[in-house]
Design a protein around this motif. Sequence first.
Motif, PDB file in Angstrom:
ATOM      1  N   PHE A 164       0.925  -1.149  -0.355  1.00 37.78           N
ATOM      2  CA  PHE A 164      -0.034  -0.030   0.250  1.00 37.78           C
ATOM      3  C   PHE A 164       0.843   1.035  -0.208  1.00 37.78           C
ATOM      4  O   PHE A 164       2.063   1.261   0.201  1.00 37.78           O
ATOM      5  CB  PHE A 164      -1.239  -0.002   1.233  1.00 37.78           C
ATOM      6  N   LYS A 165       0.320   1.876  -1.101  1.00 41.46           N
ATOM      7  CA  LYS A 165       1.379   3.182  -0.610  1.00 41.46           C
ATOM      8  C   LYS A 165       0.668   4.531  -0.078  1.00 41.46           C
ATOM      9  O   LYS A 165      -0.007   5.101   0.232  1.00 41.46           O
ATOM     10  CB  LYS A 165       1.492   4.119  -2.296  1.00 41.46           C
ATOM     11  N   SER A 166       1.587   4.868   1.673  1.00 38.43           N
ATOM     12  CA  SER A 166       1.270   5.189   2.885  1.00 38.43           C
ATOM     13  C   SER A 166       1.785   6.626   2.355  1.00 38.43           C
ATOM     14  O   SER A 166       2.572   6.556   1.598  1.00 38.43           O
ATOM     15  CB  SER A 166       1.910   4.648   3.607  1.00 38.43           C
ATOM     16  N   LEU A 189       3.510   5.940   9.593  1.00 39.38           N
ATOM     17  CA  LEU A 189       3.520   4.511   8.575  1.00 39.38           C
ATOM     18  C   LEU A 189       4.614   4.169   7.706  1.00 39.38           C
ATOM     19  O   LEU A 189       4.865   4.881   6.835  1.00 39.38           O
ATOM     20  CB  LEU A 189       1.839   5.387   8.385  1.00 39.38           C
ATOM     21  N   ASP A 190       4.187   2.595   7.616  1.00 32.94           N
ATOM     22  CA  ASP A 190       4.721   1.668   6.061  1.00 32.94           C
ATOM     23  C   ASP A 190       4.637   1.221   5.498  1.00 32.94           C
ATOM     24  O   ASP A 190       3.619   1.359   5.781  1.00 32.94           O
ATOM     25  CB  ASP A 190       6.048   1.044   6.870  1.00 32.94           C
ATOM     26  N   ASP A 191       4.768   1.553   4.219  1.00 37.19           N
ATOM     27  CA  ASP A 191       3.940   1.232   3.286  1.00 37.19           C
ATOM     28  C   ASP A 191       3.585  -0.996   3.249  1.00 37.19           C
ATOM     29  O   ASP A 191       4.559  -1.385   2.927  1.00 37.19           O
ATOM     30  CB  ASP A 191       4.946   1.158   2.023  1.00 37.19           C
ATOM     31  N   LYS A 192       2.523  -0.755   4.255  1.00 36.10           N
ATOM     32  CA  LYS A 192       1.904  -2.546   4.268  1.00 36.10           C
ATOM     33  C   LYS A 192       1.851  -2.863   3.173  1.00 36.10           C
ATOM     34  O   LYS A 192       1.633  -2.753   2.383  1.00 36.10           O
ATOM     35  CB  LYS A 192       1.457  -2.433   4.993  1.00 36.10           C
ATOM     36  N   ALA A 230      -4.998   2.925  11.471  1.00 31.08           N
ATOM     37  CA  ALA A 230      -4.539   3.952  10.128  1.00 31.08           C
ATOM     38  C   ALA A 230      -4.848   2.989   8.857  1.00 31.08           C
ATOM     39  O   ALA A 230      -4.999   3.872   8.037  1.00 31.08           O
ATOM     40  CB  ALA A 230      -3.348   4.675  10.465  1.00 31.08           C
ATOM     41  N   LEU A 231      -4.260   2.213   8.472  1.00 35.85           N
ATOM     42  CA  LEU A 231      -4.565   1.386   7.038  1.00 35.85           C
ATOM     43  C   LEU A 231      -5.539   1.161   7.209  1.00 35.85           C
ATOM     44  O   LEU A 231      -5.914   1.468   6.162  1.00 35.85           O
ATOM     45  CB  LEU A 231      -3.315   0.140   7.679  1.00 35.85           C
ATOM     46  N   HIS A 232      -6.069   0.653   7.796  1.00 37.39           N
ATOM     47  CA  HIS A 232      -7.284   0.480   7.720  1.00 37.39           C
ATOM     48  C   HIS A 232      -8.596   0.840   7.183  1.00 37.39           C
ATOM     49  O   HIS A 232      -9.456   1.048   6.141  1.00 37.39           O
ATOM     50  CB  HIS A 232      -8.273  -0.793   8.826  1.00 37.39           C
ATOM     51  N   ILE A 233      -8.688   2.174   7.805  1.00 36.83           N
ATOM     52  CA  ILE A 233      -9.734   3.582   7.328  1.00 36.83           C
ATOM     53  C   ILE A 233      -8.882   3.718   6.248  1.00 36.83           C
ATOM     54  O   ILE A 233      -9.408   3.923   5.015  1.00 36.83           O
ATOM     55  CB  ILE A 233      -9.093   4.500   8.812  1.00 36.83           C
TER      56      ILE A 233
END
Length: 504
Positions: A164-166, A189-192, A230-233
């Motif tokens: 994912f491109k945070s 945040l990292d790019d998960k 944060a990622l999920h939102i």
Amino acid sequence: MSKNVRVRFAPSPTGPLHIGGVRTALFNYLFAKKHNGTFVLRIEDTDQNRYVEGAEDYIVKSLEWCGIPFDEGQGKNEKFGPYRQSERKHLYKEYADRLIAEGKAYYAFDTAEELDFHRKDHEAKGKTFIYNWHNRLKLSNSLSLSEDEVNAKLEAGDDYVIRFKSPQDETLHLKDIIRGDIKIDTNILDDKVLFKADGMPTYHLANIVDDHLMEITHVIRGEEWLPSLALHIQLYDAFGWEAPEFAHLPLILKPTGKGKLSKRDGDKLGFPVFPLEWKDPNTEDVSRGYKEDGYFPEAVVNFLAFLGWNPGTEQEIFSLENLTQAFDLAKVNKAGARFDPDKTKWFNHHYMQEQDNYDLAVAFKNSKTELSEIDTQYIELAIGLIKERATFVSDFWDLSHFFFVTPTEYDEKSAKKAWKEDSLDLMKELILVIESVDDFTVENLQTVIKGWITSNNIGFGKVMMPLRLALVGALQGPDVFDIIYMIGKNETVQRIQNLINNLK
């Protein structure tokens, strides 16, 4: 609530269901029932390397034993099936590709060795390696490589993940029902990874896609998933979907209050951390379960409800129906909940008193070969006299064995206390008194024996203590007259004579 409430419990079948997972399922169940909603069970088995045979069946049986079965899931009201993520994997690649096409995700070709090199290099410089906007263009991915290079790698079948491109330089404003407003700086945040090299999605992508497609309205899950919020939102925003409301439950802490409750804590302190007994199919190791340890499901549900939730009153005993009416996520605490093994026993003792004596008698009879020939109704009467001192069915034998087996030994300390110089003569006289009783009821026995003691100016302890010793083998047990009535005249006389023969 304006929309139909739909919640889900989504465990991974990697072993037995921890009691913390049961608590999560319970809170989801209570919230759904409170709002006339639907409780969905989804099996999140994307990590096939950790899949354990029998774990899914164990999860279902655990929920059923606790009295909190799912409304919708594999094999039951399959409105949005299938409910195993491994059977939905064809869906996830489509959504991952959509994010790439829209520039919200990218291919990453870095090998494990390359990433390990970067981590160690950062550590040597006193830094933390984060795969995000800081260094994307220095790494091997579709943002740093040309389109031809990317296509060549894809055509050659090179291993890749989709990340994912945070975003950079943004502040996320997140809401949690339990924890309130949360602010996150996207720069940290990292790019998960959303899609793995093995062709399976990560939890993050599969979780979001499934929750959306299954129309989940509220995600109630453990605190360990809070860092992923944060990622999920962001993923919901990236897809243009309305996000569900989130509530992250507090950790269940060790009895010391420090650290998360683990199986090791249970093994060390002598209590289970799983609802049902679990036999590991690989190692054959057996882990204890609340059911097999003698806990009632009502007690387990009651004490789990208080691990993080408080009704705001002094009331502690709640049936499942009461819990459903009283439950409110606003009354769930943020702080971790300390697990108290003694309190769990306190709950079980309470529910023991509410159990039907006949049902307890059947369970007790089935657990002891010594009772196989004893009439169940007789056992039922005995249990009625001793269960107030019991916490588990396994306590019954120690509390009631004298109803079924004649004592052959006498507690030494009790014998010294009960047997005096005049005890022999008093017990001989007592035998005559008991043999003279025709109306052998508890009330009449009490009247006759107490009347004999009083009319002869004998101290009650001088008679009652050696009598109890004769009947029980120790100075313990329920009312003496109840015991005499239960075992009958002949057995009572014989036991007194046995004591005389043993101690004279």
